[in-house]
Design an enzyme around this catalytic site. Structure first.
Site, PDB file in Angstrom:
ATOM      1  N   GLY A 171     -83.189  -1.001 131.252  1.00 29.75           N
ATOM      2  CA  GLY A 171     -84.544  -0.734 131.732  1.00 29.75           C
ATOM      3  C   GLY A 171     -84.603   0.530 132.562  1.00 29.75           C
ATOM      4  O   GLY A 171     -85.301   0.575 133.577  1.00 29.75           O
ATOM      5  N   VAL A 229     -83.432  -6.171 125.230  1.00 34.01           N
ATOM      6  CA  VAL A 229     -82.584  -7.091 126.001  1.00 34.01           C
ATOM      7  C   VAL A 229     -82.743  -8.539 125.584  1.00 34.01           C
ATOM      8  O   VAL A 229     -81.931  -9.387 125.963  1.00 34.01           O
ATOM      9  CB  VAL A 229     -82.826  -6.966 127.516  1.00 34.01           C
ATOM     10  N   TYR A 234     -95.108 -14.241 135.568  1.00 29.63           N
ATOM     11  CA  TYR A 234     -94.288 -13.206 136.205  1.00 29.63           C
ATOM     12  C   TYR A 234     -93.645 -13.735 137.480  1.00 29.63           C
ATOM     13  O   TYR A 234     -92.441 -13.572 137.694  1.00 29.63           O
ATOM     14  CB  TYR A 234     -95.158 -11.982 136.511  1.00 29.63           C
ATOM     15  N   ALA A 243     -93.020 -16.833 138.380  1.00 29.04           N
ATOM     16  CA  ALA A 243     -92.030 -17.869 138.085  1.00 29.04           C
ATOM     17  C   ALA A 243     -90.738 -17.256 137.559  1.00 29.04           C
ATOM     18  O   ALA A 243     -89.635 -17.678 137.931  1.00 29.04           O
ATOM     19  CB  ALA A 243     -92.607 -18.855 137.070  1.00 29.04           C
ATOM     20  N   LYS A 286     -89.515 -14.257 138.124  1.00 31.50           N
ATOM     21  CA  LYS A 286     -88.813 -13.509 139.165  1.00 31.50           C
ATOM     22  C   LYS A 286     -88.219 -14.445 140.222  1.00 31.50           C
ATOM     23  O   LYS A 286     -87.136 -14.179 140.764  1.00 31.50           O
ATOM     24  CB  LYS A 286     -89.754 -12.489 139.816  1.00 31.50           C
TER      25      LYS A 286
END
Length: 242
Positions: free
Chosen positions: A13, A57, A149, A151, A153
């Site tokens: 990334g 990924v 998002y 949850a 992270k």
């Protein structure tokens, strides 16, 4: 920073935003870097020696191939940065499809798992490594209308802390960077009303720059951070305070 010059790093990334700033800072600090991201064919020169590698990924086999190629190019991998990430537009949970939910977890959590499982045997054999995962301040202070998002992270923070306990005695540290609102493409693509609401909560009164966030990665990659194990380093403008 001590222990930076001459080290090697693989950054997933690293094409844009925070990842690109990390790559630039690492390189200017004397770290040799391979960068993996969703590069298009036109962004990659011909040949196998370029330090940019195309990779999704969510594909475990592709990630393993990237790791093998990075080891060939660099000789070894000292530092692994997992920065590939995605989210959904701000919306009520009831409007989030399962496909959207699954995609967020496939990239943010499973993508990190693929990279670590591919690199960790190499680091364990060398008894040294720095693994740095990009989480978010939303892992510690979840926001409304960002359930997938937040949850993903939060799961990444817990995953990192668990792994950190497994490998610390082998000379490998695992930590997270939890950025606050930052001047990235993902931020600019967010709902304007949501962005206004979020900035209004920040004591510093502005979003961060990618360069301000990148410095946290350089610290965690250095010998200065050898005692940082399973931590969440939070450059977030005061959005989350400990």
């Amino acid at each position: 920073m001590r222990g930076i010059e001459g080290r090697t790093a693989l950054v997933f990334g690293g094409k844009s935003g925070i990842g690109a700033a990390v790559v630039n800072l690492f390189e200017t600090s004397g770290i040799r870097v391979c960068t993996a991201d969703m590069f298009s064919a036109g962004e990659l020169p011909l040949g196998e020696t370029d330090s940019r590698i195309a990779c999704d990924v969510t594909d475990a086999d592709a990630v393993r191939s990237v790791v093998e190629r990075a080891i060939e190019q660099l000789g070894h991998i000292d530092i692994l940065v997992n920065n590939a990430g995605t989210g959904t537009p701000a919306c009520d949970l009831i409007a989030v499809t399962y496909e959207e939910w699954r995609r967020v977890f496939d990239v943010n959590l499973d993508g990190t798992l693929h990279a670590i499982q591919a690199v960790l045997p190499h680091m364990l054999e060398r008894r040294f490594g720095r693994i740095i995962n990009t989480a978010s301040q939303l892992a510690h202070r979840p926001a409304p209308r960002q359930a997938a998002y937040c949850a993903s992270k939060a799961a990444l923070v817990a995953f990192s802390a668990s792994l950190a306990q497994e490998v610390a005695s082998n000379g490998i540290t695992v930590n997270c960077v939890c950025p606050g609102p930052t001047d990235t493409q993902m931020w600019h693509a967010s709902d304007p009303a949501w962005k206004e609401w979020k900035v209004a909560q920040l004591p510093i009164g502005r979003i961060g720059t990618v360069e301000e966030i990148a410095s946290a990665y350089l610290y965690l990659a250095s010998d200065e951070a050898a005692f940082m194990v399973g931590q969440s380093l939070s450059p977030n403008g005061g959005d989350v305070m400990w």
